[in-house]
Design a protein around this motif. Structure first.
Motif, PDB file in Angstrom:
ATOM      1  N   ASP A  50       0.792  -1.327   0.226  1.00 36.33           N
ATOM      2  CA  ASP A  50       0.070   0.070  -0.035  1.00 36.33           C
ATOM      3  C   ASP A  50       0.841   1.177   0.065  1.00 36.33           C
ATOM      4  N   PHE A  52       0.857   4.122   1.093  1.00 34.00           N
ATOM      5  CA  PHE A  52       0.583   4.954   2.036  1.00 34.00           C
ATOM      6  C   PHE A  52       0.846   4.133   3.793  1.00 34.00           C
ATOM      7  N   VAL A  53       0.481   2.787   3.480  1.00 34.35           N
ATOM      8  CA  VAL A  53       0.665   1.999   4.865  1.00 34.35           C
ATOM      9  C   VAL A  53       1.816   1.068   4.916  1.00 34.35           C
ATOM     10  N   ILE A  56       0.315  -4.876   3.359  1.00 35.16           N
ATOM     11  CA  ILE A  56      -0.881  -5.243   3.900  1.00 35.16           C
ATOM     12  C   ILE A  56      -1.102  -6.726   3.520  1.00 35.16           C
TER      13      ILE A  56
END
Length: 155
Positions: A50, A52-53, A56
């Motif tokens: 991801d 931004f993260v 995942i």
């Protein structure tokens, strides 16, 4: 000096060998998971990057793998193939792009999918997975054991 160059070449050769080989792409792994009767999609998780993260991990069945992203609905989850980082079977790594692990087709010198499933069944008999064909197939006399899906032509 020549001896040092030879030692360096042989030490580098082992790492270079793996680096130079072509790894089977995520699309091939997706296709194998979707079409191989020996594996249940519920047992597979997928890790993706991801923006931004970070990475995942979600169940494989949560994703819609279609080529036409425009045809997907607002609730469909789809990711670009280049963002896929790994696939796992009940926590066991099947394919990992950054680490160059391919335990689906063995393209990087790893195991093949049926070997991973058999090994998991031996190590986790309480799970009841029954090996590559699942429970209830023990008495099956069919000669077709799914090995034709290994694509040995590419070796």
């Amino acid at each position: 000096q020549q001896q040092q160059q030879q030692q360096h070449a042989s030490a580098a050769g082992s790492g270079e060998e793996k680096k130079g080989r072509a790894m089977r792409p995520a699309d091939d792994v997706i296709s194998r998971i979707k079409h191989d009767p020996a594996i249940k999609m519920e047992d597979i998780t997928l890790g993706y990057e991801d923006r931004f993260v970070g990475v995942i991990e979600k169940p494989f069945a949560d994703f819609n793998f279609t080529d036409d992203y425009a045809a997907l609905g607002p609730l469909d989850v789809a990711i670009p193939r280049h963002r896929i980082v790994f696939f796992k079977y009940k926590g066991v790594t099947l394919w990992n792009r950054p680490e160059r692990i391919d335990n689906v087709f063995g393209s990087m010198g790893g195991l093949r999918l049926h070997e991973v499933l058999e090994q998991y069944a031996l190590e986790h008999p309480e799970d009841g997975s029954g090996g590559p064909t699942g429970p209830g197939d023990e008495g099956d006399d069919d000669e077709d054991d799914g090995d034709d899906l290994d694509d040995d032509d590419d070796d």
